[in-house]
Design an enzyme around this catalytic site. Structure first.
Site, PDB file in Angstrom:
ATOM      1  N   TYR A 143     104.702  -8.015 -88.207  1.00  0.00           N
ATOM      2  CA  TYR A 143     103.654  -8.951 -88.650  1.00  0.00           C
ATOM      3  C   TYR A 143     103.214  -8.690 -90.096  1.00  0.00           C
ATOM      4  O   TYR A 143     102.025  -8.630 -90.412  1.00  0.00           O
ATOM      5  CB  TYR A 143     102.439  -8.875 -87.726  1.00  0.00           C
ATOM      6  CG  TYR A 143     102.761  -9.075 -86.262  1.00  0.00           C
ATOM      7  CD1 TYR A 143     103.261 -10.296 -85.797  1.00  0.00           C
ATOM      8  CD2 TYR A 143     102.583  -8.039 -85.354  1.00  0.00           C
ATOM      9  CE1 TYR A 143     103.559 -10.469 -84.460  1.00  0.00           C
ATOM     10  CE2 TYR A 143     102.882  -8.205 -84.013  1.00  0.00           C
ATOM     11  CZ  TYR A 143     103.374  -9.427 -83.569  1.00  0.00           C
ATOM     12  OH  TYR A 143     103.683  -9.599 -82.234  1.00  0.00           O
ATOM     13  N   LYS A 185     100.956  22.374 -85.968  1.00  0.00           N
ATOM     14  CA  LYS A 185      99.719  21.601 -85.856  1.00  0.00           C
ATOM     15  C   LYS A 185      99.560  21.184 -84.401  1.00  0.00           C
ATOM     16  O   LYS A 185      99.221  20.036 -84.087  1.00  0.00           O
ATOM     17  CB  LYS A 185      99.752  20.388 -86.792  1.00  0.00           C
ATOM     18  CG  LYS A 185      98.396  19.686 -86.958  1.00  0.00           C
ATOM     19  CD  LYS A 185      97.291  20.583 -87.465  1.00  0.00           C
ATOM     20  CE  LYS A 185      95.975  19.822 -87.555  1.00  0.00           C
ATOM     21  NZ  LYS A 185      94.827  20.726 -87.820  1.00  0.00           N
ATOM     22  N   ASP A 218      97.061  23.399 -91.790  1.00  0.00           N
ATOM     23  CA  ASP A 218      95.946  23.286 -92.724  1.00  0.00           C
ATOM     24  C   ASP A 218      95.391  24.655 -93.090  1.00  0.00           C
ATOM     25  O   ASP A 218      95.097  24.941 -94.256  1.00  0.00           O
ATOM     26  CB  ASP A 218      94.855  22.364 -92.167  1.00  0.00           C
ATOM     27  CG  ASP A 218      94.549  22.608 -90.698  1.00  0.00           C
ATOM     28  OD1 ASP A 218      95.291  23.337 -90.037  1.00  0.00           O
ATOM     29  OD2 ASP A 218      93.549  22.047 -90.206  1.00  0.00           O
ATOM     30  N   ASP A 242     108.088  20.572 -96.950  1.00  0.00           N
ATOM     31  CA  ASP A 242     108.084  19.877 -98.233  1.00  0.00           C
ATOM     32  C   ASP A 242     106.753  20.106 -98.953  1.00  0.00           C
ATOM     33  O   ASP A 242     106.701  20.465-100.131  1.00  0.00           O
ATOM     34  CB  ASP A 242     108.307  18.390 -97.979  1.00  0.00           C
ATOM     35  CG  ASP A 242     108.690  17.612 -99.227  1.00  0.00           C
ATOM     36  OD1 ASP A 242     108.792  18.221-100.307  1.00  0.00           O
ATOM     37  OD2 ASP A 242     108.885  16.393 -99.121  1.00  0.00           O
ATOM     38  N   ASP A 246     105.805  22.915-102.376  1.00  0.00           N
ATOM     39  CA  ASP A 246     105.197  22.470-103.635  1.00  0.00           C
ATOM     40  C   ASP A 246     103.930  23.258-103.926  1.00  0.00           C
ATOM     41  O   ASP A 246     103.669  23.659-105.071  1.00  0.00           O
ATOM     42  CB  ASP A 246     104.869  20.978-103.568  1.00  0.00           C
ATOM     43  CG  ASP A 246     106.077  20.095-103.802  1.00  0.00           C
ATOM     44  OD1 ASP A 246     107.204  20.604-103.687  1.00  0.00           O
ATOM     45  OD2 ASP A 246     105.908  18.903-104.091  1.00  0.00           O
TER      46      ASP A 246
END
Length: 364
Positions: A143, A185, A218, A242, A246
């Site tokens: 949609y 997580k 986290d 990933d 960084d």
């Protein structure tokens, strides 16, 4: 003389500056270590896309398969959607050639100031599962443009995919300090991450010399900023790895330093070596790019191809240039890309007798 066929894809942006710099260094190392590196160049990337509507040739994977390794610069351009550039080149290579390990070293280097106040040396390896996880092709959109528009993206973990990443990471940890951290997580993602946790724990139990810690991603990100020197090896899913890599390279001073290897550990297919940084179109063509990530990726390639002495020689050379304060602007120096490359080449020559002596002693 050992001969290796290397496919070179400079790609986009600063890839066209850092790849030639790294090739110059690799050629000098090859000469000193009696290696025959045969480089074949491919002009694939965003400019190729603008001409042909695709990121690489139709038979690109077949052409790459004829090589022993792939040396990639950077991919990405403001003119090409990121989904097109990534899924049109890098991800097909990773998956076709079963490059299921993405290995990313995170290490402080002398001469490069970390943004952290603490001065403890950082030396960890991040093992990222590289073929599945959050970067699946399962999903879609419905949609488009309507109020009920929706998008679904599925995360896919397999027992084989998780266990082989965990095996690789645990084996690495066993050769180092014996500490393995798994990024999870599972408190919020109730199906895939508990599955990840179970298989990682089951796999690492086969390595009695390795201590496993599972840490919520986290909290792990915060831990990487507050006390990164406490980590040894981190194993993570495709997306978590990933992001964390960084972050890790940033706390050591610059993402421009960070190398990576996309590995098919069994050697059935060519592996790919690339810096972690992107194409950086904002500085492309200005001589400001830091070639360390590309050069270090070249050292990882030499190691993978079975030449640890040559790899150590190259790494010692760029570390020496950084130690002498000759880095590029992003690490607090004033050198241009070409000036830093010249400094590395000089260091390669200066270190050659020492390296030859080390190699000779090892042989005896």
């Amino acid at each position: 003389m050992s001969t290796h066929r290397i496919a070179v894809i400079p790609g986009d942006g600063i890839g066209n500056e850092v790849v030639p710099a790294a090739i110059d260094c690799l050629e000098r190392i090859a000469e000193l270590h009696s290696l025959d590196l045969k480089f074949t160049y491919f002009d694939w990337g965003s400019e190729y896309y603008s001409r042909h509507g695709r990121m690489m040739a139709v038979d690109g994977l077949e052409q790459l398969a004829k090589h022993d390794a792939i040396f990639l610069g950077a991919v990405g351009s403001p003119e090409v959607p990121d989904a097109e550039s990534l899924w049109g080149l890098l991800i097909p290579i990773r998956r076709e050639f079963r490059q299921y390990i993405n290995l990313r070293p995170v290490k402080t280097l002398d001469g490069v100031a970390s943004p952290l106040a603490a001065k403890h040396p950082i030396d960890l390896l991040l093992v990222r599962e590289n073929n599945e996880g959050e970067y699946s092709e399962v999903g879609g959109r419905m949609y488009r443009g309507l109020p009920q528009e929706s998008a679904v993206q599925e995360t896919i973990f397999t027992r084989m995919g998780v266990s082989r990443a965990a095996h690789y990471a645990a084996a690495l940890a066993a050769t180092r300090r014996g500490k393995l951290t798994s990024a999870t997580k599972s408190n919020g993602i109730v199906h895939t991450m508990p599955f990840w946790d179970e298989i990682v724990a089951e796999t690492v139990s086969e390595y009695p010399e390795v201590t496993l810690t599972s840490e919520l991603v986290d909290a792990l990100a915060a831990h990487l900023v507050l006390k990164p020197w406490t980590f040894d090896v981190i194993v993570a899913s495709n997306l978590f790895g990933d992001i964390l890599s960084d972050l890790g390279s940033s706390v050591t001073g610059s993402i421009g330093l960070a190398p990576s290897a996309n590995l098919n550990p069994e050697g059935d297919y060519p592996s790919l070596f690339e810096p972690v940084h992107g194409s950086a179109p904002d500085i492309a063509g200005k001589g400001l790019a830091n070639p360390v990530g590309q050069i270090w990726s070249g050292a990882m390639m030499l190691e993978h191809l079975g030449h640890p002495e040559a790899a150590a020689h190259l790494q010692s050379a760029f570390e020496s240039a950084l130690r002498d304060g000759l880095g590029t602007r992003d690490v607090g120096g004033t050198s241009s890309t070409s000036e830093f490359t010249a400094a590395v080449l000089s260091a390669i020559d200066a270190l050659a007798p020492k390296q030859a002596s080390i190699a000779g002693n090892s042989a005896s």
